[in-house]
Every structure is written in C-alpha cells, then in structure tokens.
Design a protein around this motif. Structure first.
Motif, PDB file in Angstrom:
ATOM      1  N   ARG A 142       1.685   6.832  -6.739  1.00 45.38           N
ATOM      2  CA  ARG A 142       0.564   7.717  -7.077  1.00 45.38           C
ATOM      3  C   ARG A 142       0.941   9.190  -6.903  1.00 45.38           C
ATOM      4  O   ARG A 142       0.438  10.062  -7.601  1.00 45.38           O
ATOM      5  N   GLN A 151      -3.751  -6.566  -4.076  1.00 47.91           N
ATOM      6  CA  GLN A 151      -2.398  -6.610  -3.531  1.00 47.91           C
ATOM      7  C   GLN A 151      -2.416  -7.261  -2.159  1.00 47.91           C
ATOM      8  O   GLN A 151      -1.451  -7.920  -1.764  1.00 47.91           O
ATOM      9  N   TYR A 177      -5.182  -5.897 -13.891  1.00 45.39           N
ATOM     10  CA  TYR A 177      -4.704  -5.512 -12.571  1.00 45.39           C
ATOM     11  C   TYR A 177      -4.757  -6.665 -11.573  1.00 45.39           C
ATOM     12  O   TYR A 177      -3.807  -6.896 -10.818  1.00 45.39           O
ATOM     13  N   PHE A 200      -6.712  -2.096  -6.387  1.00 47.85           N
ATOM     14  CA  PHE A 200      -5.335  -2.346  -5.953  1.00 47.85           C
ATOM     15  C   PHE A 200      -5.299  -2.914  -4.545  1.00 47.85           C
ATOM     16  O   PHE A 200      -4.612  -3.905  -4.275  1.00 47.85           O
ATOM     17  N   LEU A 241      -1.269  -8.268 -10.013  1.00 45.46           N
ATOM     18  CA  LEU A 241      -0.927  -7.948  -8.631  1.00 45.46           C
ATOM     19  C   LEU A 241      -0.704  -9.198  -7.790  1.00 45.46           C
ATOM     20  O   LEU A 241       0.085  -9.177  -6.837  1.00 45.46           O
ATOM     21  N   ALA A 287       1.882   0.565 -10.278  1.00 52.79           N
ATOM     22  CA  ALA A 287       0.410   0.569 -10.256  1.00 52.79           C
ATOM     23  C   ALA A 287      -0.119   1.922  -9.816  1.00 52.79           C
ATOM     24  O   ALA A 287      -1.101   2.428 -10.374  1.00 52.79           O
ATOM     25  N   GLY A 288       0.529   2.535  -8.840  1.00 56.96           N
ATOM     26  CA  GLY A 288       0.108   3.860  -8.411  1.00 56.96           C
ATOM     27  C   GLY A 288       0.318   4.907  -9.483  1.00 56.96           C
ATOM     28  O   GLY A 288      -0.541   5.765  -9.723  1.00 56.96           O
ATOM     29  N   GLN A 312       0.837  -1.214   0.000  1.00 54.09           N
ATOM     30  CA  GLN A 312       0.000   0.000   0.000  1.00 54.09           C
ATOM     31  C   GLN A 312       0.868   1.258   0.000  1.00 54.09           C
ATOM     32  O   GLN A 312       0.551   2.238  -0.687  1.00 54.09           O
ATOM     33  N   HIS A 345       4.120  -2.211  -7.286  1.00 50.95           N
ATOM     34  CA  HIS A 345       3.169  -1.376  -6.551  1.00 50.95           C
ATOM     35  C   HIS A 345       3.329   0.114  -6.876  1.00 50.95           C
ATOM     36  O   HIS A 345       2.330   0.789  -7.134  1.00 50.95           O
ATOM     37  N   TYR A 399       2.253   1.815  -3.457  1.00 56.59           N
ATOM     38  CA  TYR A 399       1.220   2.372  -4.334  1.00 56.59           C
ATOM     39  C   TYR A 399       1.080   3.878  -4.126  1.00 56.59           C
ATOM     40  O   TYR A 399       1.011   4.653  -5.092  1.00 56.59           O
TER      41      TYR A 399
END
Length: 216
Positions: free
Chosen positions: A86, A152, A117, A148, A121, A138-139, A79, A135, A82
């Motif tokens: 992001r 994840q 996705y 996500f 993941l 992905a962000g 997390q 990760h 991500y």
C-alpha cells in the motif's frame, strides 16, 4: 547459529524451533523478493511432525507453541505485506529484475481480479511463491483494509494450522515417519503448485486466443 541455512526447514527447526516458524512464515508472507525463496509448506508440515511423539522418541517441539507461532507469523506477515504494498509496493515490484517474481506478481494481480478479493486471498495462501507477492499486490491494488484483513486472516489460519496439524497427525500415526518426510514434503509442494500452473496455462491459452482473433 552461523551455519543455519534459512532455506532449509530442518536446519531452521533444529536451531530455532517454534520461534523459527514464526519468523520464517512472517518473512515469507511479507517480504516480497526475500520471502519468495523461504520455506513455507516445507517448514510447517515437518514442524507438525516434530510435535508428535513416537515409539522411538519424545516430541521434539511443542504443538501449541508451533500452532501459535505459525498463526501469528502468517497473519502478521500478511498484514505487513499489505502495508508494504500500500505504501510503495508497486514501484518496488516494478524495479525487481527477477523475471519469475514479475511473472508471479502478474498472476497474483490476475487472481485477485478473476476470483475476487475474498476467494483469492484464501486460495492464494496455499500456493507457494504466489503467497509471497499476493499481499503486497493487494495493497498496491487498493484492496479495502477491512476486506483484506478478514480474508487474509482466514486464509492464513486455514493454511498454517492445517499443515501443522497434518504433520502432527501423520507423525502420531506412522512409525518412522522421518524416513518418508522428504517425499511427503515434495508431494505437498507439487500439489500446492497445481493452481499456479493451471493459472499459467489459462493465461497462455487466453493470449493465444486473443492473438488469433487479432490476426483474423
């Protein structure tokens, strides 16, 4: 503590025990270039072995503590990675001068596009190096937060718990398993790298085919 080698699983486990599992797995899943060089599979499997009792000695780690720390490190690290991706992850990935990191980042992006996705993941968690950039990638690509988080978490739990339990079961059933630990860890790493190698071969083949079509 000064003599602890952060890339050596035996050194980490001897110094920090289950807490070392949490910190390293978190960092490997979240910290991009730093996590790229930290042990993941090679930490979880030996940690599981050290939870098993044998005729020679009592357990050196507590199984439930290792399982909990592995789960928290994997999920929280995913997390955090991500969120890093992001909020500025793409420029950070673009600025890195390490060619291997750039190659694996490109493979992570292709994997997210090719498999979707959810599947990417989960599968990506089992591939060394790839999981350190998957990760943040992905962000940076704008994967929806809910999608996500759910997938994840599933991938992180499957990966972390299965490797710890595999080590524990082996340590409980094989005498003097420490004598075979290094070859077993090397085998796990080799097997887990197969998807990454297959993806690299597929990409090279597609580039050759595209070059041939362009040339004709």
């Amino acid at each position: 503590m000064i003599g602890v080698n952060p890339t050596d699983s035996a050194s980490l486990l001897a110094a920090f025990g289950a807490l070392g599992v949490l910190v390293v797995i978190f960092a490997e899943s979240a910290l991009l270039v730093v996590g790229f060089f930290l042990p993941g599979d090679t930490l979880l499997f030996p940690a599981g072995v050290l939870c098993a009792a044998s005729a020679q000695q009592a357990p050196r780690l507590v199984l439930w503590q290792v399982l909990l720390c592995a789960a928290v490190g994997a999920v929280a690290g995913g997390q955090a990675g991500y969120l890093l991706g992001r909020h500025g992850g793409r420029p950070l990935l673009a600025r890195t001068s390490r060619r291997r990191v750039k190659e694996v980042t490109a493979q992570a992006e292709r994997m997210l596009a090719r498999y979707g996705y959810r599947k990417a993941l989960v599968i990506g968690r089992f591939v060394p190096m790839l999981r350190s950039v998957l990760h943040p990638a992905a962000g940076a690509l704008g994967v929806p937060v809910r999608t996500f988080t759910i997938w994840q978490t599933i991938g992180g739990l499957l990966w972390s718990q299965s490797l710890v339990l595999a080590g524990y079961l082996l340590g409980s059933s094989v005498t003097r398993v420490d004598d075979y630990l290094l070859p077993l860890v090397a085998l796990i790493v080799a097997v887990s790298l197969l998807p990454l190698l297959a993806e690299a071969r597929r990409t090279r083949r597609e580039r050759r085919d595209h070059s041939g079509q362009t040339g004709s």
